[in-house]
Scaffold this motif. Sequence first.
Motif, mmCIF file in Angstrom:
data_model
loop_
_atom_site.group_PDB
_atom_site.id
_atom_site.type_symbol
_atom_site.label_atom_id
_atom_site.label_comp_id
_atom_site.label_asym_id
_atom_site.label_seq_id
_atom_site.Cartn_x
_atom_site.Cartn_y
_atom_site.Cartn_z
ATOM 1 N N ALA A 48 0.867 -1.174 0.000
ATOM 2 C CA ALA A 48 0.000 0.000 0.000
ATOM 3 C C ALA A 48 0.900 1.220 0.000
ATOM 4 O O ALA A 48 2.068 1.135 0.398
ATOM 5 C CB ALA A 48 -0.881 0.002 1.238
ATOM 6 N N SER A 49 0.369 2.328 -0.436
ATOM 7 C CA SER A 49 1.193 3.531 -0.418
ATOM 8 C C SER A 49 1.433 3.943 1.029
ATOM 9 O O SER A 49 0.605 3.696 1.912
ATOM 10 C CB SER A 49 0.508 4.665 -1.184
ATOM 11 N N ALA A 50 2.575 4.544 1.238
ATOM 12 C CA ALA A 50 2.884 5.035 2.584
ATOM 13 C C ALA A 50 1.808 6.031 3.017
ATOM 14 O O ALA A 50 1.455 6.104 4.192
ATOM 15 C CB ALA A 50 4.257 5.689 2.589
ATOM 16 N N ARG A 51 1.268 6.745 2.051
ATOM 17 C CA ARG A 51 0.218 7.722 2.370
ATOM 18 C C ARG A 51 -0.999 7.017 2.977
ATOM 19 O O ARG A 51 -1.620 7.508 3.917
ATOM 20 C CB ARG A 51 -0.178 8.458 1.078
ATOM 21 N N THR A 52 -1.327 5.836 2.430
ATOM 22 C CA THR A 52 -2.472 5.078 2.953
ATOM 23 C C THR A 52 -2.259 4.706 4.418
ATOM 24 O O THR A 52 -3.176 4.788 5.232
ATOM 25 C CB THR A 52 -2.670 3.788 2.126
ATOM 26 N N LEU A 53 -1.027 4.320 4.739
ATOM 27 C CA LEU A 53 -0.753 3.888 6.113
ATOM 28 C C LEU A 53 -0.892 5.010 7.124
ATOM 29 O O LEU A 53 -1.028 4.758 8.321
ATOM 30 C CB LEU A 53 0.655 3.281 6.195
ATOM 31 N N PHE A 54 -0.829 6.215 6.643
ATOM 32 C CA PHE A 54 -0.955 7.363 7.559
ATOM 33 C C PHE A 54 -2.258 8.127 7.329
ATOM 34 O O PHE A 54 -2.357 9.303 7.636
ATOM 35 C CB PHE A 54 0.254 8.293 7.400
#
Length: 212
Positions: free
Chosen positions: A96-102
């Motif tokens: 997943a994109s790092a953006r999704t994780l945050f």
Amino acid sequence: MGFGTKSKCSDGPADNEAAVQVKGLLKLAYALGASHAAMIAPHEIMVEDRLADICANGRCENYGLSPGCPPHVSGPVGFRELQRKAGYAIVFRMTASARTLFSDECTTLMRRLQEVAAKIEKAAVRGGYRESRAFAGGSCKKLFCHDQADCAVLSQSGECRYPDQARPSMSGFGINVCELMKRCGWPSDIRPHDGEADADTTSWVAGMVLII
Ligand code: SF4
């Protein structure tokens, strides 16, 4: 290494029936949305007491809130016992994109991670490996029962509300997840130039099922 996996460490199950089982479970992992799936030998999973201690000493906000987190899990000691009993382990991860994780989407991703782990476990149980155990990440209290005052199991008010989805976090057992990725032959850090992302840095979440 057979079975079309990327694992570099295990020779795979010796008998044909187990090999078919592994192949089926890996196929299932991909069908459920895993970006990577591999079989490794249980002894290849590195377990460290100090990692499990972080849950309590690091004052994780989820500490003690569900049966899937310390101090309610059997921890490294219990996991090592399961390791000894297990025939092999299925490891999977979802990118997943790092953006999704945050972002708020992280909850959906982590719910999905626990659900995929649970489905692989159930398939293994149906296949005759009745003591198989799935592990994922995150707190099921936060992911599934965030709008409930208490965990039904811990408060002894009933059965788990999400028995087909909720599974314990690898953290509470001291599993070194980055090392696990390496044992599977997967980079623990994925960047756009690896071709797995267009714009954002790509990251991952992982789960594992001990086949017992
Ligand atoms: S009821 Fe089930 S899903 Fe909810 S917090 Fe308890 S163990 Fe987790």
